[in-house]
Design a protein around this motif. Structure first.
Motif, short mmCIF file in Angstrom:
data_model
loop_
_atom_site.label_atom_id
_atom_site.label_comp_id
_atom_site.label_asym_id
_atom_site.label_seq_id
_atom_site.Cartn_x
_atom_site.Cartn_y
_atom_site.Cartn_z
N GLY A 183 0.72 -0.91 -0.13
CA GLY A 183 0.05 -0.08 0.04
C GLY A 183 1.08 1.12 -0.37
N LEU A 184 1.59 0.82 -0.47
CA LEU A 184 3.42 2.31 -0.43
C LEU A 184 3.09 3.72 -1.79
CD1 LEU A 184 6.34 1.40 1.19
CD2 LEU A 184 4.53 2.73 1.94
N GLY A 185 2.81 4.48 -1.55
CA GLY A 185 2.35 5.25 -2.88
C GLY A 185 3.94 5.49 -3.68
N PRO A 186 3.60 6.16 -4.81
CA PRO A 186 4.42 6.62 -5.83
C PRO A 186 5.68 6.74 -5.80
CG PRO A 186 1.93 7.01 -7.22
CD PRO A 186 1.89 6.92 -5.07
N ALA A 187 5.28 7.78 -4.75
CA ALA A 187 6.76 9.03 -4.33
C ALA A 187 7.97 7.15 -3.66
CB ALA A 187 6.63 9.63 -3.91
N THR A 188 7.42 6.60 -2.92
CA THR A 188 7.35 5.56 -2.59
C THR A 188 8.27 4.33 -3.11
OG1 THR A 188 6.67 5.95 -1.12
CG2 THR A 188 7.95 3.97 -0.43
N LEU A 189 7.56 3.57 -4.41
CA LEU A 189 7.83 3.33 -4.93
C LEU A 189 8.94 3.52 -6.68
CD1 LEU A 189 4.64 1.49 -7.78
CD2 LEU A 189 6.77 2.42 -9.16
N ALA A 190 8.77 5.25 -6.52
CA ALA A 190 10.06 5.51 -7.38
C ALA A 190 11.33 5.23 -6.66
CB ALA A 190 9.24 7.14 -7.50
N VAL A 191 11.06 5.90 -5.15
CA VAL A 191 12.09 5.84 -4.64
C VAL A 191 12.68 4.14 -4.84
CG1 VAL A 191 13.28 5.82 -2.18
CG2 VAL A 191 11.57 7.37 -2.70
N MET A 192 12.28 3.29 -4.44
CA MET A 192 12.65 2.28 -4.55
C MET A 192 13.03 1.68 -5.98
SD MET A 192 12.84 -0.77 -2.94
CE MET A 192 14.06 -2.08 -4.15
N GLY A 221 14.39 1.01 -18.94
CA GLY A 221 13.16 1.27 -19.52
C GLY A 221 11.72 0.15 -20.35
N ASP A 222 12.45 -0.55 -19.94
CA ASP A 222 11.97 -2.55 -19.54
C ASP A 222 11.48 -1.80 -17.57
OD1 ASP A 222 11.51 -5.16 -18.85
OD2 ASP A 222 14.19 -5.58 -18.43
N LEU A 223 12.24 -1.61 -17.42
CA LEU A 223 11.79 -1.38 -15.73
C LEU A 223 9.89 -0.48 -15.40
CD1 LEU A 223 11.41 -1.72 -12.44
CD2 LEU A 223 13.13 -0.45 -11.90
#
Lengths: 309, 573
Positions: A183-192, A221-223
């Motif tokens: 349930g973490l948001g897009p920003a955390t996802l981007a950090v990861m 690109g793949d990610l």
């Protein structure tokens, strides 16, 4: 022209269909064929693949060395071998093109990387990939075998970079699925995703890869395609792990995820042994092995000392 | 002061190496190595080089124009800055070329190209005189013995130079190489540490009854008339590293390729220059050695199936003649810009004398180890000269250069093979390295220095003087590391020199201290009471660098941190 395919999973069949679209004939070997051979696709014994000049390996990394060794008995320097795996083997993070070179007499080897997924490849949806090889004739052969107006195949000479970037995407896609799942948001996802890729780039460069490869289609690109939802199995596995499904249960559903788990363990162990900095990859390894849970992940992700990017 | 034409004549005479009249020489026998026939082929080889380079540019008028312009400008730049006799002799012609080339017809440009390439190849091509070779086989052991221990010469003459044999050891699959030299063309690719390398190699080849090889030697080495006479007449060809023109490099490559195609055993130092750091080369671009791959493909395309065998070798010295300058250069980061060092120890007669005097006191001062030969596609070779696949099956090397069943010449493909081969040779270097006692003692001392100075970086550490290590501790750590090295050697990962194999740690340390004292300006380390004092960290770094790949494996838990710092000196493979 005849093209060989080793493997019988979804990706192997997708490759076979992509080859058929360009008009070549497919010689396919699978230990347990799950589909019927079709027009222009023959299921053959492993040694019979030697009749093809270009042979794709679409099997999980743990079984590739043995199969390659066995097939290698029937090959010579005239064969081109290309694998599509996202895995690495051994403690020294050996890439599969290195394995192919060491267990077969073939030298003209390569790796197919980038945002290629089975469903899109099989249906012929527009897309692109990267063929990495030190040999221009391998680039040309792969382009001829599966490329075309709807499938752009870029070439690269950075084999280790493309293979390691592909491995990184395999494990980061799982991590992204997990982060989404808890349930973490897009920003955390981007950090990861971006910091995870930065770690993998550092190690990939140590192994002999080039930074640009990680920034290109085989890496970011793949990610991007995985996060955008191209039906990547790794993402689904990440979400399942977040939901608490046991690995053994997930394992029954399919094979692709195994690479990400093993890769995370191997990269984390390598980083620890060599002093390379890879905290996020190490965290992924711990998450996949259930050594830490979702609460600790948030804590770990957010409490790390922040420095220059 | 000589008049200009006279000076020019003198320059030409001095820059052309001396040859003996050809008609007096004996005719080669059928089983003699190809090099014995070189003189009769020399003219054909030069015209073939000219023809091939010209063919390469046929039908490419734009590239030809660019090439001539580039050559002209590069040569004018070089000669103008040189300002020597060569410049006054040749500068005018190049200036005229730049002026005229734009107005020339294509036919004239092609003629110009042929003329330049013929001139360049004439300068590159060496000579081989069987009589000089015969003379060299007789006098070189004597010469080396005379330098190393003059009083010993009469006795050595009677005993067939056994002492020299003891000091310069040759190891590896030598019988196999003798056989391979008969069925194919050998391309020797050794590590490069010293200007002594080619002399030592030449001597070992003679002693072990391996055939002589052709090799490209820096033109600066030809400035000594005596050395020049021998080198020129023993098949060395001249490489002028000052010339940056693309056309020169292409001519050189074509010449080297053609020699291998014609079956001349060749020698290249693929590291390019002497290892400044003392590290065994880990990344190789191969350079001219890569022409061995092209030569094989060209022969195949013509239906000639003569194999090419690459033979990696390591030259391992207990003392390196030019160690101080090399490591100094490495630390200054000037290794690249000072491509040709002409002011190092090897230019000083007195240093040579001290070096040889020192060597004469050492046992097994130098170990030359031949590695396992490889075909141009990294496959190992069996005793009969056949390429082997990983499963031990024979594999046809021609299959690697075939496209849809036909052997082809393909520069881009061969570049791929050359890179693979560079990696394979570097791996073989690692396995064929012979660790000598001075290197191991240097490593243990340096590890101690690193452990004592955790806050310093490399450059800070190199400035530390007078660090000490208790002799007993040094001996204990040397003993422990030696035992591990022997285990690695048993596992086929590396080789260990004779002193390390047979002597006690106390003796090993004592012999290292003896080796260092007296030759280098300042010994790397010396004994003071019960301690060993580090006198020159730079020298220590140079000698210990051979052990960098094994640093972590040789470490104890207490020394692991320092060993990791050392391991990082070599970068990652």
């Amino acid at each position: 022209m005849k093209i060989g395919v080793v493997g019988g999973g979804a990706f192997a069949w997708a490759l076979a269909h992509a080859v058929r679209r360009t008009g070549s004939e497919v010689l396919m070997w699978s230990r347990r064929p799950q589909r019927e051979a079709g027009a222009g696709i023959s299921l053959v014994a492993l040694p019979a693949l030697a009749a093809a000049e270009l042979i794709f390996f679409a099997v999980p990394s743990p079984v590739l060395p043995e199969l390659a060794r066995e097939l290698g008995q029937h090959l010579d320097g005239g064969h081109y071998l290309v694998h599509v795996s996202r895995g690495i083997v051994g403690d020294g993070l050996m890439t599969l093109s290195q394995v192919l070179r060491s267990v077969t007499p073939c030298r003209r080897v390569g790796a197919l990387a980038g945002p290629l997924v089975a469903a899109a490849l099989e249906s012929g949806a527009p897309g692109g990939g990267v063929i990495a090889s030190r040999f221009p004739e391998v680039h040309a052969a792969v382009r001829e075998a599966i490329g075309g107006k709807r499938l752009r195949i870029y070439s690269s000479e950075d084999v280790i970079g493309a293979e390691f970037a592909s491995t990184a995407v395999g494990l980061l896609a799982m991590a992204v699925g997990y982060v989404q799942g808890i349930g973490l948001g897009p920003a955390t996802l981007a950090v990861m995703a971006s910091r995870g890729m930065a770690e993998c780039t550092r190690i990939g460069v140590q192994l002999g890869g080039r930074v640009e490869t990680f920034a290109g289609l085989a890496g970011h690109g793949d990610l991007l395609a995985a996060v955008a939802g191209d039906g990547r199995p790794e993402l689904a596995v990440g979400r399942e792990l977040a939901a608490g499904t046991l690995l053994a249960d997930i394992r029954r559903q399919g094979g692709a995820y195994v690479e990400g788990i093993e890769s995370a363990r191997r990269i984390a162990a390598y980083a620890q042994r060599t002093g390379a900095r890879a905290p996020l990859v190490s965290m992924c390894a711990d998450v996949f092995d259930r050594k830490i849970g979702s609460a600790e992940v948030v804590e770990l992700l957010m409490s790390r000392a922040v420095g220059g990017e | 002061m000589l008049a200009a034409p006279m000076r020019s004549l003198m320059f030409r005479l001095l820059s052309q190496p001396l040859r003996l009249p050809a008609f007096l020489g004996p005719a080669p026998r059928p089983d003699d190595p190809q090099i014995f026939r070189f003189n009769s082929e020399r003219g054909t080889i030069i015209s073939d080089v000219v023809r091939r380079v010209a063919q390469h540019y046929a039908g490419q008028p734009d590239r030809l124009l660019y090439l001539l312009n580039e050559a002209g400008n590069a040569e004018v730049r070089r000669l103008a800055s040189q300002g020597d006799l060569e410049a006054s002799d040749a500068l005018g012609a190049w200036r005229r070329l730049i002026k005229r080339v734009g107005k020339m017809s294509e036919e004239e440009r092609r003629a110009e190209l042929r003329e330049i390439v013929a001139r360049m190849t004439g300068d590159i091509a060496g000579n081989f005189d069987v009589r000089v070779y015969g003379l060299a086989t007789k006098i070189i052991p004597g010469l080396l013995t005379a330098i190393m221990s003059p009083g010993d010469l009469p006795r050595q003459l009677l005993s067939g130079f056994r002492a020299l044999d003891e000091r310069i050891i040759a190891e590896g699959p030598i019988d196999k190489l003798r056989r391979l030299a008969k069925v194919g063309t050998l391309v020797l690719v050794p590590t490069h540490s010293s200007n002594l390398d080619s002399v030592a190699l030449g001597y070992v080849l003679m002693r072990e009854q391996l055939p002589p090889v052709v090799y490209g030697a820096g033109k600066n080495l030809f400035s000594n008339p005596l050395l020049s006479f021998f080198m020129h007449n023993l098949g060395a060809y001249r490489v002028d590293r000052r010339i940056s023109a693309q056309l020169y490099k292409e001519t050189l490559k074509t010449y080297s390729c053609m020699m291998i195609e014609r079956g001349y055993h060749s020698l290249f130092f693929p590291g390019g220059t002497r290892s400044r750091s003392g590290l065994v080369e880990r990344r190789l671009k191969l350079g001219l050695a890569g022409t061995g791959v092209e030569a094989f493909a060209r022969n195949q395309a013509r239906g000639i199936s003569r194999p090419v065998y690459f033979v990696p070798a390591t030259l391992n010295y207990a003392l390196v003649l030019e160690a101080e300058t090399l490591i100094d250069d490495h630390l200054k980061g000037a290794g690249q810009s000072r491509y040709i060092i002409d002011d190092d120890e090897s230019g000083q007669a007195e240093r040579w004398f001290r070096f040889f005097t020192k060597l004469s006191q050492l046992r097994s001062a130098m170990v030359l180890r031949f590695g396992e030969p490889l075909d141009p596609f990294c496959n190992p070779i069996d005793d009969e000269g056949r390429s082997l696949s990983p499963s031990g099956r024979t594999v046809d090397p021609a299959s690697y250069v075939k496209f849809r069943g036909v052997a082809t010449v393909d520069a881009a493909r061969d570049a791929g093979y050359t890179r693979e081969l560079g990696d394979a040779i570097a791996r073989e270097y690692q396995r064929s390295t012979v660790i000598l006692w001075t290197q191991l003692v240097a490593h243990i001392l340096y590890r101690q220095l690193v452990a004592q100075t955790p806050e310093l970086d490399l450059f800070g550490r190199q400035r530390v003087r007078g660090a000490t290590m208790p002799r007993s501790q040094l001996e204990a750590e040397v003993g422990e590391a030696r035992d591990r090295l022997l285990a690695f050697a048993a596992a086929g990962l590396v080789h260990v020199g004779p002193v390390l194999q047979s002597q006690s740690p106390e003796k090993i340390v004592a012999e290292a201290l003896t080796a260092w004292s007296g030759y280098h300006t300042r010994p790397a380390a010396s004994a003071k009471g019960g301690d060993i004092v580090i006198e020159d960290p730079n020298l220590l770094l140079f000698y210990q660098n051979r052990l960098v790949p094994f640093a972590e494996e040789l470490a104890t838990p207490e020394t692991l941190t320092a060993a990791r710092t050392i391991a990082a000196l070599g970068g990652r493979t």
